[in-house]
Design an enzyme around this catalytic site. Structure first.
Site, PDB file in Angstrom:
ATOM      1  N   SER A 125      24.251  34.631 -26.013  1.00 31.39           N
ATOM      2  CA  SER A 125      23.805  33.252 -26.244  1.00 31.39           C
ATOM      3  C   SER A 125      23.475  33.032 -27.714  1.00 31.39           C
ATOM      4  O   SER A 125      23.854  32.020 -28.283  1.00 31.39           O
ATOM      5  CB  SER A 125      22.596  32.911 -25.362  1.00 31.39           C
ATOM      6  OG  SER A 125      21.519  33.780 -25.613  1.00 31.39           O
ATOM      7  N   GLY A 157      22.956  36.158 -30.060  1.00 28.89           N
ATOM      8  CA  GLY A 157      23.383  37.308 -30.854  1.00 28.89           C
ATOM      9  C   GLY A 157      22.288  38.017 -31.611  1.00 28.89           C
ATOM     10  O   GLY A 157      22.553  38.830 -32.492  1.00 28.89           O
ATOM     11  N   HIS A 158      21.022  37.744 -31.254  1.00 29.21           N
ATOM     12  CA  HIS A 158      19.917  38.367 -31.977  1.00 29.21           C
ATOM     13  C   HIS A 158      19.500  39.720 -31.410  1.00 29.21           C
ATOM     14  O   HIS A 158      18.667  40.388 -31.999  1.00 29.21           O
ATOM     15  CB  HIS A 158      18.691  37.443 -31.984  1.00 29.21           C
ATOM     16  CG  HIS A 158      18.653  36.530 -33.160  1.00 29.21           C
ATOM     17  ND1 HIS A 158      17.708  36.632 -34.153  1.00 29.21           N
ATOM     18  CD2 HIS A 158      19.447  35.505 -33.520  1.00 29.21           C
ATOM     19  CE1 HIS A 158      17.915  35.698 -35.059  1.00 29.21           C
ATOM     20  NE2 HIS A 158      18.959  34.990 -34.692  1.00 29.21           N
ATOM     21  N   SER A 166      24.925  42.457 -26.478  1.00 24.53           N
ATOM     22  CA  SER A 166      25.584  41.283 -25.904  1.00 24.53           C
ATOM     23  C   SER A 166      26.997  41.111 -26.471  1.00 24.53           C
ATOM     24  O   SER A 166      27.756  40.273 -25.976  1.00 24.53           O
ATOM     25  CB  SER A 166      24.764  40.012 -26.158  1.00 24.53           C
ATOM     26  OG  SER A 166      24.641  39.762 -27.539  1.00 24.53           O
ATOM     27  N   GLY A 168      19.160  32.385 -29.816  1.00 27.62           N
ATOM     28  CA  GLY A 168      19.744  31.674 -28.686  1.00 27.62           C
ATOM     29  C   GLY A 168      18.733  31.591 -27.561  1.00 27.62           C
ATOM     30  O   GLY A 168      18.120  32.593 -27.191  1.00 27.62           O
ATOM     31  N   HIS A 170      16.613  34.661 -25.266  1.00 31.01           N
ATOM     32  CA  HIS A 170      15.255  34.676 -25.824  1.00 31.01           C
ATOM     33  C   HIS A 170      14.198  34.613 -24.730  1.00 31.01           C
ATOM     34  O   HIS A 170      13.278  35.436 -24.679  1.00 31.01           O
ATOM     35  CB  HIS A 170      15.116  33.489 -26.772  1.00 31.01           C
ATOM     36  CG  HIS A 170      13.779  33.349 -27.421  1.00 31.01           C
ATOM     37  ND1 HIS A 170      13.133  34.387 -28.046  1.00 31.01           N
ATOM     38  CD2 HIS A 170      12.960  32.269 -27.552  1.00 31.01           C
ATOM     39  CE1 HIS A 170      11.974  33.971 -28.530  1.00 31.01           C
ATOM     40  NE2 HIS A 170      11.845  32.688 -28.231  1.00 31.01           N
ATOM     41  N   TYR A 202       8.657  46.288 -26.807  1.00 33.49           N
ATOM     42  CA  TYR A 202       9.031  44.910 -26.468  1.00 33.49           C
ATOM     43  C   TYR A 202      10.522  44.855 -26.179  1.00 33.49           C
ATOM     44  O   TYR A 202      11.346  45.220 -27.022  1.00 33.49           O
ATOM     45  CB  TYR A 202       8.665  43.989 -27.626  1.00 33.49           C
ATOM     46  CG  TYR A 202       9.021  42.530 -27.427  1.00 33.49           C
ATOM     47  CD1 TYR A 202       8.844  41.899 -26.202  1.00 33.49           C
ATOM     48  CD2 TYR A 202       9.519  41.768 -28.473  1.00 33.49           C
ATOM     49  CE1 TYR A 202       9.162  40.566 -26.021  1.00 33.49           C
ATOM     50  CE2 TYR A 202       9.828  40.425 -28.319  1.00 33.49           C
ATOM     51  CZ  TYR A 202       9.656  39.831 -27.085  1.00 33.49           C
ATOM     52  OH  TYR A 202       9.969  38.505 -26.916  1.00 33.49           O
ATOM     53  N   ASN A 251      12.687  42.515 -26.055  1.00 29.10           N
ATOM     54  CA  ASN A 251      13.532  41.717 -26.943  1.00 29.10           C
ATOM     55  C   ASN A 251      13.715  42.360 -28.318  1.00 29.10           C
ATOM     56  O   ASN A 251      14.465  41.842 -29.141  1.00 29.10           O
ATOM     57  CB  ASN A 251      12.983  40.292 -27.096  1.00 29.10           C
ATOM     58  CG  ASN A 251      13.648  39.331 -26.121  1.00 29.10           C
ATOM     59  OD1 ASN A 251      14.440  39.734 -25.277  1.00 29.10           O
ATOM     60  ND2 ASN A 251      13.333  38.055 -26.230  1.00 29.10           N
ATOM     61  N   TYR A 252      13.039  43.480 -28.562  1.00 32.24           N
ATOM     62  CA  TYR A 252      13.349  44.332 -29.708  1.00 32.24           C
ATOM     63  C   TYR A 252      14.017  45.596 -29.163  1.00 32.24           C
ATOM     64  O   TYR A 252      13.593  46.712 -29.439  1.00 32.24           O
ATOM     65  CB  TYR A 252      12.087  44.723 -30.488  1.00 32.24           C
ATOM     66  CG  TYR A 252      11.363  43.583 -31.145  1.00 32.24           C
ATOM     67  CD1 TYR A 252      11.989  42.370 -31.408  1.00 32.24           C
ATOM     68  CD2 TYR A 252      10.027  43.717 -31.508  1.00 32.24           C
ATOM     69  CE1 TYR A 252      11.310  41.324 -31.999  1.00 32.24           C
ATOM     70  CE2 TYR A 252       9.342  42.682 -32.119  1.00 32.24           C
ATOM     71  CZ  TYR A 252       9.991  41.481 -32.357  1.00 32.24           C
ATOM     72  OH  TYR A 252       9.300  40.455 -32.954  1.00 32.24           O
TER      73      TYR A 252
END
Length: 555
Positions: A105, A107-108, A114, A176, A180, A469, A471-472
């Site tokens: 979504s 790319g972070h 992803s 995105g 997220h 975390y 998301n990291y």
């Protein structure tokens, strides 16, 4: 999803030889045939490595250059759906053909899972960047936002409709929204309102059978799991419905920098003791990097206190004079502005940049980097901080961000959503090292440094488990088998309990019920229990019947 069988490989080659739209590649050809997409009418949604647009598209939202370096794996093709029905069909086809999918979504994701892979099965990327509709409903105090829209776009569209509403979501504006929220989504209003995932009201997800399910259809267990349980585990997030929260017409921001020569170590030690106790309208994070002492080649440590206060300058001065006088905040350090303008300030944009830059949806900078994370439950002593500084001086571009907790984050139970880092957490550390040399040797050197720093920090951070975390995402914590086979619960616990603590057990149970074939899989995906362990699991998801969710095309 099971590995390719000999029969399936033979079948794919047969498709390739018969197809009028042949890519001389069995995955590309069979997937395209199954999708039944007319590339003449829709020429810009199907990209193979042979097309000139493939590499620019692959690189378009990749924040970490390490994940698109020559040594990183590349997809067999990229599919950019224009409508949710395209995603449904892609999922049905991939499951039928045994093709591994990745969904992007924004790319972070820090390890790029992803759009790249360190697993052996070849894969296709479904890029959701063209799905970015945003529908703001001020009367209902909510917003529906499609997965490919960025956080910056979301903020801008909300502010267009109201100067006194905001969204408690990310600090980085090119994130995105789809991925997220699945990891939790923290931002500068987290101490006031919690995470983005805490404020999710509904969602649309496409399951492994190609059905589009809203909150009611997916059930409360799955809705619980996707709010913080990590992306790519349960289905494809198509859109989120998020709660709008009240913000003042005018907020206050500031940056206060302190170096070692200005007492940075003692100030940071005090910050650890007070930041989580401050007024919940006040968010003060600390950006820590190395720099040169002016007019010399000698290095020092620079700490920048980067803050948002949902109120006036005079009030934030009162709070800090009473609770954190060591910072030495002065009126000249503070700026009043709209909440939308504060988004740019916190993200590091110059004051001359207009808020319309948020509509660009692009990261402010790109580099090669490796990141890790920790959660801290007791203040790190000054001697521990000095040990960090010593290691900082050994690296070219070391960087840390310390984010304060407390406030609403301490009031929400650990089991409310999969994100478990709540009461008792003082702050979170993000470690980053970055470089610009594309060679693999350079990567190895910098990654080795950050791993050593991470090892040093073990004595000062959360334990049993040492939390991280999601998301990291950090593949150093462990990963699924490279050959694509299902991973055991015990092995997956090596990273699962770090990201989710006790919530990991519930995630595994929900995954086993909702995606029993483990179709949605990546390097650190939630595992499914083996067949012999499933007898005690109820069939609660049987209520999602054939008629529930949108009909899919049968191929």
């Amino acid at each position: 999803m099971v590995p390719f069988s000999r029969f399936l490989v033979l079948l794919l080659f047969l498709f390739a030889s018969l197809s009028p739209f042949s890519f001389a590649n069995p995955i590309q050809d069979s997937f395209h045939q199954c999708l039944s997409v007319d590339t003449n009418q829709l020429p810009n949604i199907f990209f193979t490595p042979n097309t000139t647009s493939f590499t620019p598209l692959l690189n378009s939202t990749a924040q970490n250059l390490r994940c698109i370096a020559p040594y990183a794996a590349k997809p067999e093709l990229i599919f950019t759906p224009l409508h949710e029905t395209h995603i449904q069909t892609a999922v049905v086809c991939a499951k039928k053909l045994g093709i591994h999918l990745r969904f992007r979504s924004g790319g972070h994701d820090y390890e790029g899972i992803s759009y790249t892979s360190v697993m052996e099965p070849r894969y296709v990327v479904i890029d959701l960047a063209k799905l970015r509709r945003i529908d703001v409903d001020i009367e209902d105090e909510s917003v529906w936002v499609e997965a490919g829209a960025t956080v910056g776009e979301l903020y801008y569209r909300v502010a267009e409709k109201s100067k006194t509403h905001g969204v408690p979501s990310g600090l980085c504006t090119s994130l995105g929204v789809g991925g997220h929220i699945t990891g939790g989504a923290y931002g500068s209003m987290m101490r006031k309102y919690g995470l983005g995932a805490d404020n999710a009201l509904d969602a649309k997800i496409i399951d492994a059978n190609g059905r589009i399910l809203d909150r009611k259809a997916m059930g409360e267990d799955v809705f619980w799991a996707i709010r913080g349980g990590g992306g790519g585990n349960f289905g494809v997030i198509v859109s989120w419905k998020l709660k709008l929260v009240p913000v003042p017409e005018t907020v206050t921001v500031f940056n206060v920098q302190r170096t070692l020569e200005q007492g940075a170590t003692k100030i940071l030690y005090k910050w650890q003791q007070v930041a989580h106790k401050l007024d919940e309208n006040l968010f003060i994070r600390v950006l820590i990097q190395s720099s040169n002492i002016p007019n010399t080649t000698q290095k020092t440590i620079s700490t920048t206190y980067n803050a948002l206060f949902l109120g006036s300058v005079s009030r934030v001065q009162e709070i800090l004079k009473e609770s954190f006088p060591e910072l030495g905040l002065e009126k000249k350090d503070c700026f009043e502005m709209s909440w939308l303008e504060s988004v740019l300030f916190i993200a590091g944009y110059p004051s001359t940049v207009p808020t319309t830059v948020l509509l660009a949806g692009k990261p402010a900078f790109l580099n090669y980097f490796k990141a890790k994370s920790d959660f801290v439950t007791n203040p790190i002593p000054e001697s521990g901080l000095e040990g960090i500084w010593q290691r900082y001086f050994e690296e070219e571009n070391p960087f840390m961000i310390w984010n304060p907790y407390g406030g609403m984050m301490a009031k929400i139970p650990e089991s409310s959503i999969p994100f478990p880092h709540r009461n008792g957490t003082l702050f979170k550390i993000q470690y980053v090292t970055s470089w610009m040399d594309p060679e693999k040797e350079a990567m190895n050197k910098h990654v080795d440094w950050i791993r050593k720093l991470y090892n040093y920090m073990a004595q000062y951070v959360s334990m049993f488990p040492r939390q991280a975390y999601v998301n990291y995402r950090d593949l150093d914590l462990g990963m699924n088998d490279k050959n694509g086979d299902d991973t055991s619960f015990v092995k997956a616990s090596s990273w699962g309990t770090k990201y989710f603590k006790d919530n990991f057990n519930r995630l595994v149970k929900i995954k086993t019920e909702f995606d029993p074939d483990n179709f949605f899989k990546h390097e650190q995906s939630i595992p499914v229990l083996p067949l012999k362990s499933r007898s005690k699991i109820t069939q609660r998801f049987k209520h999602v019947k054939k008629g529930k969710g949108k009909k899919v095309i049968q191929h």
